[in-house]
Design an enzyme around this catalytic site. Structure first.
Site: not given
Length: 156
Positions: A88, A57, A55, A85
């Protein structure tokens, strides 16, 4: 309400997301800011790497940690194009990130299949009510100290 700096950092995250889409990736970008400057960036690389944890992040957090030479990101803020999410969010908390701001909500992501609201809802349930089987299997009768005790001894 956003400040001029918030706008600038959110725009940088959104620009990364747009560039990632142009390269065949998903529409997520993130920047890590410390002392008013972007110190690291990341984009969603799930499609390119086949890694469900890639991801934006997490990429930005990893890059910031490398740059600072520390897993402690106290004093840093993450700006993300979309609502981070749960994975993260947990990583940011574990790294000591001071705050997170995001531009687009899960509600805005829902029509495109990009919302993580259902995961947040599932994680809020007790273990036995979640969609994934979660079990604690204690190692009773182990003849040696646990791995946590082993680790502690190496550090103290």
């Amino acid at each position: 309400m956003t400040t001029g700096d918030d706008d600038r950092f959110l725009r940088a995250a959104i620009d990364l997301a747009r560039e990632n889409v142009a390269c065949g990736g998903q529409p997520f970008g993130a920047v890590v800011v410390k002392d008013g400057a972007i110190i690291a960036t990341g984009v969603n690389e799930i499609i390119a790497t086949h890694d469900p944890t890639a991801h934006a992040e997490l990429g930005a957090i990893r890059a910031a940690s490398r740059k600072l030479g520390s897993a402690d990101l106290s004093g840093c803020t993450v700006y993300a194009s979309g609502h981070p999410c749960p994975m993260c969010m947990a990583a940011m908390r574990m790294a000591g990130v001071a705050g997170v701001s995001f531009a687009y909500t899960n509600e805005e992501a829902e029509p495109f299949g990009l919302s993580t609201a259902a995961i947040y809802a599932d994680l809020a349930r007790p273990f036995d009510a979640q969609s994934m089987i979660i079990r604690h299997l204690p190692m009773d009768g182990a003849a040696e100290p646990g791995v946590y005790a082993d680790w502690w001894r190496t550090r103290h």
